[in-house]
Design an enzyme around this catalytic site. Structure first.
Site, PDB file in Angstrom:
ATOM      1  N   HIS A   1      -4.909 -10.451  -4.757  1.00  0.00           N
ATOM      2  CA  HIS A   1      -4.457 -11.155  -6.004  1.00  0.00           C
ATOM      3  C   HIS A   1      -3.174 -11.952  -5.761  1.00  0.00           C
ATOM      4  O   HIS A   1      -2.545 -11.486  -4.730  1.00  0.00           O
ATOM      5  CB  HIS A   1      -4.124 -10.264  -7.164  1.00  0.00           C
ATOM      6  CG  HIS A   1      -3.306  -9.044  -7.037  1.00  0.00           C
ATOM      7  ND1 HIS A   1      -3.366  -7.729  -6.693  1.00  0.00           N
ATOM      8  CD2 HIS A   1      -2.088  -9.125  -6.991  1.00  0.00           C
ATOM      9  CE1 HIS A   1      -2.355  -6.991  -6.461  1.00  0.00           C
ATOM     10  NE2 HIS A   1      -1.405  -7.994  -6.589  1.00  0.00           N
TER      11      HIS A   1
ATOM     12  N   GLU B   1      -2.680 -10.574 -10.829  1.00  0.00           N
ATOM     13  CA  GLU B   1      -1.925  -9.504 -11.582  1.00  0.00           C
ATOM     14  C   GLU B   1      -0.811  -9.961 -12.605  1.00  0.00           C
ATOM     15  O   GLU B   1       0.032 -10.645 -12.170  1.00  0.00           O
ATOM     16  CB  GLU B   1      -1.655  -8.507 -10.539  1.00  0.00           C
ATOM     17  CG  GLU B   1      -0.876  -7.132 -11.124  1.00  0.00           C
ATOM     18  CD  GLU B   1      -0.315  -6.233 -10.158  1.00  0.00           C
ATOM     19  OE1 GLU B   1      -0.579  -6.469  -9.089  1.00  0.00           O
ATOM     20  OE2 GLU B   1      -0.121  -5.182 -10.437  1.00  0.00           O
TER      21      GLU B   1
ATOM     22  N   GLN C   1       3.829 -12.196  -6.366  1.00  0.00           N
ATOM     23  CA  GLN C   1       3.212 -11.292  -5.042  1.00  0.00           C
ATOM     24  C   GLN C   1       2.083 -12.284  -4.610  1.00  0.00           C
ATOM     25  O   GLN C   1       1.280 -12.942  -5.223  1.00  0.00           O
ATOM     26  CB  GLN C   1       2.577 -10.019  -5.643  1.00  0.00           C
ATOM     27  CG  GLN C   1       3.710  -9.082  -5.876  1.00  0.00           C
ATOM     28  CD  GLN C   1       3.070  -7.923  -6.566  1.00  0.00           C
ATOM     29  OE1 GLN C   1       1.783  -7.973  -6.733  1.00  0.00           O
ATOM     30  NE2 GLN C   1       3.943  -7.118  -6.884  1.00  0.00           N
TER      31      GLN C   1
ATOM     32  N   ASN D   1      -6.514   0.390   2.368  1.00  0.00           N
ATOM     33  CA  ASN D   1      -7.303   1.365   1.773  1.00  0.00           C
ATOM     34  C   ASN D   1      -7.634   2.331   2.801  1.00  0.00           C
ATOM     35  O   ASN D   1      -8.111   1.784   3.819  1.00  0.00           O
ATOM     36  CB  ASN D   1      -8.432   0.870   1.056  1.00  0.00           C
ATOM     37  CG  ASN D   1      -7.991  -0.051  -0.164  1.00  0.00           C
ATOM     38  OD1 ASN D   1      -7.575   0.374  -1.206  1.00  0.00           O
ATOM     39  ND2 ASN D   1      -8.190  -1.264  -0.110  1.00  0.00           N
TER      40      ASN D   1
ATOM     41  N   GLN E   1      -4.429 -19.834   3.209  1.00  0.00           N
ATOM     42  CA  GLN E   1      -3.162 -19.807   3.626  1.00  0.00           C
ATOM     43  C   GLN E   1      -1.782 -19.229   2.856  1.00  0.00           C
ATOM     44  O   GLN E   1      -1.857 -19.728   1.609  1.00  0.00           O
ATOM     45  CB  GLN E   1      -2.993 -20.607   4.843  1.00  0.00           C
ATOM     46  CG  GLN E   1      -2.619 -21.784   3.999  1.00  0.00           C
ATOM     47  CD  GLN E   1      -2.925 -23.367   4.677  1.00  0.00           C
ATOM     48  OE1 GLN E   1      -3.804 -23.300   5.185  1.00  0.00           O
ATOM     49  NE2 GLN E   1      -2.062 -24.408   4.081  1.00  0.00           N
TER      50      GLN E   1
ATOM     51  N   PRO F   1       3.923 -32.561  14.945  1.00  0.00           N
ATOM     52  CA  PRO F   1       3.751 -33.279  13.501  1.00  0.00           C
ATOM     53  C   PRO F   1       2.566 -33.517  12.964  1.00  0.00           C
ATOM     54  O   PRO F   1       1.400 -33.777  13.865  1.00  0.00           O
ATOM     55  CB  PRO F   1       4.265 -34.827  13.925  1.00  0.00           C
ATOM     56  CG  PRO F   1       4.265 -34.772  15.166  1.00  0.00           C
ATOM     57  CD  PRO F   1       4.122 -33.529  15.942  1.00  0.00           C
TER      58      PRO F   1
HETATM   59  C1  LIG Z   1       2.610  -1.833  -6.511  1.00  0.00           C
HETATM   60  C2  LIG Z   1       2.213  -2.602  -7.737  1.00  0.00           C
HETATM   61  O1  LIG Z   1       2.689  -3.998  -7.535  1.00  0.00           O
HETATM   62  C3  LIG Z   1       1.048  -2.789  -8.093  1.00  0.00           C
HETATM   63  O2  LIG Z   1       0.542  -3.205  -8.853  1.00  0.00           O
HETATM   64  S1  LIG Z   1      -0.294  -1.854  -7.113  1.00  0.00           S
HETATM   65  C4  LIG Z   1      -1.796  -2.134  -7.992  1.00  0.00           C
HETATM   66  C5  LIG Z   1      -2.946  -1.139  -7.630  1.00  0.00           C
HETATM   67  N1  LIG Z   1      -3.381  -1.473  -6.376  1.00  0.00           N
HETATM   68  C6  LIG Z   1      -4.344  -0.973  -5.921  1.00  0.00           C
HETATM   69  O3  LIG Z   1      -4.931   0.019  -6.348  1.00  0.00           O
HETATM   70  C7  LIG Z   1      -4.505  -1.234  -4.121  1.00  0.00           C
HETATM   71  C8  LIG Z   1      -5.878  -0.456  -3.867  1.00  0.00           C
HETATM   72  C9  LIG Z   1      -7.284  -1.055  -4.202  1.00  0.00           C
HETATM   73  N2  LIG Z   1      -8.144  -0.297  -3.956  1.00  0.00           N
HETATM   74  C10 LIG Z   1      -7.371  -2.507  -3.860  1.00  0.00           C
HETATM   75  O4  LIG Z   1      -7.765  -2.576  -2.927  1.00  0.00           O
HETATM   76  O5  LIG Z   1      -7.023  -3.337  -4.630  1.00  0.00           O
HETATM   77  C11 LIG Z   1      -4.119  -1.416  -8.814  1.00  0.00           C
HETATM   78  O6  LIG Z   1      -4.728  -2.595  -8.557  1.00  0.00           O
HETATM   79  N3  LIG Z   1      -4.127  -0.705  -9.777  1.00  0.00           N
HETATM   80  C12 LIG Z   1      -4.983  -0.898 -10.826  1.00  0.00           C
HETATM   81  C13 LIG Z   1      -4.654  -0.390 -12.073  1.00  0.00           C
HETATM   82  O7  LIG Z   1      -5.394  -0.247 -12.934  1.00  0.00           O
HETATM   83  O8  LIG Z   1      -3.526   0.368 -12.033  1.00  0.00           O
END
Ligand SMILES: C[C@@H](O)C(=O)SC[C@H](NC(=O)CC[C@H](N)C(=O)O)C(=O)NCC(=O)O
EC number: 4.4.1.5
Length: 221
Positions: A27, A75, A88, A143, A157, A189
């Site tokens: 994301h 996110e 991020q 993961n 990128q 360049p």
């Molecule tokens: C650290 C902070 O910025 C976060 O928001 S982590 C968010 C969290 N990430 C994951 O779960 C990563 C692993 C997942 N299997 C993947 O590959 O995306 C997240 O997305 N949480 C979801 C929630 O509903 O809390």
């Protein structure tokens, strides 16, 4: 000397109406002082809210997820005021320690935070050049047991500014030999534009373009 010039580019190829984002791209994240308000704005404009506001699983940050019309996930993270709301880029990695070492050695990034979530079977390394509240960071997500992801043909990128693409490219080549990845475009360049760049893949196959700082600023004039 590296620094992150934060901007956001969406590209389209003529006649191509949809792309495959793949499984490796995670994301973009945007920080806001009121996640619920931002979610309601997205919803009111017909946006796709994929995760309602609330504490992140296993943590305290209030987050939400939305998707743009092309399917890119964003996110939304509730935080105080920040000079850089685009905070991020999350990419998944098949080997977090290798990835952390690559971005430290090849690009001089720092490991800002390591987040272990064994209950959800993932670990995150936040990489960047300043604190998370100050600048955009690269969120590397591992993961458990997953070593390969598809890249699709959508996400391209990240771009990072440098004072010398030639020297930076030579450093990347050395780290590529140690950790993997490769140069995909030798330093030099761009035809016509003159902006000096070098591009390469990291050990997971994620692309970075290094852009000469002075040339980039000239482009903005
Ligand atoms: C650290 C902070 O910025 C976060 O928001 S982590 C968010 C969290 N990430 C994951 O779960 C990563 C692993 C997942 N299997 C993947 O590959 O995306 C997240 O997305 N949480 C979801 C929630 O509903 O809390």
């Amino acid at each position: 000397m590296f620094y992150v010039s934060t901007f956001f580019c969406m590209f389209t190829d003529y006649g191509v109406s949809s792309y495959d984002i793949g499984t490796g791209f995670g994301h973009f994240a945007i920080s806001t002082q009121d996640v619920s308000k931002m979610v309601e704005t997205v919803r009111a404009k017909g946006g796709n809210v994929t995760r309602e506001p609330g504490p992140v699983k296993g943590g305290n940050s209030v987050i939400a997820f939305v998707k743009d019309p092309d399917g890119y996930a964003f996110e939304l993270i509730q935080r105080g005021p920040t000079p850089e709301p685009l905070c991020q880029v999350m990419l998944r990695t098949g080997d977090l320690d290798r990835a952390i070492k690559f971005y430290e050695k090849a690009l001089g990034m720092r490991l800002l935070r390591r987040i272990e979530r064994p209950e959800y079977k993932y670990t995150i390394g936040m990489m960047g050049y300043a604190e998370e509240y100050e600048t955009i960071v690269l969120e590397l997500t591992y993961n458990y047991g997953v070593t390969e992801y598809t890249k699709g043909n959508a996400y391209a990128q990240i771009a990072i500014g440098t004072d010398d693409v030639y020297k930076s490219g030579e450093v990347v080549k050395i780290v590529n030999q140690e950790l993997g990845g490769k140069i995909t475009r030798e330093a030099g360049p761009l035809p016509g534009l003159g902006t000096k760049i070098v591009s390469f893949l990291d050990p997971d196959g994620w692309k970075t373009v290094l852009v000469d700082n002075k040339d980039f600023l000239k482009e903005l004039e």
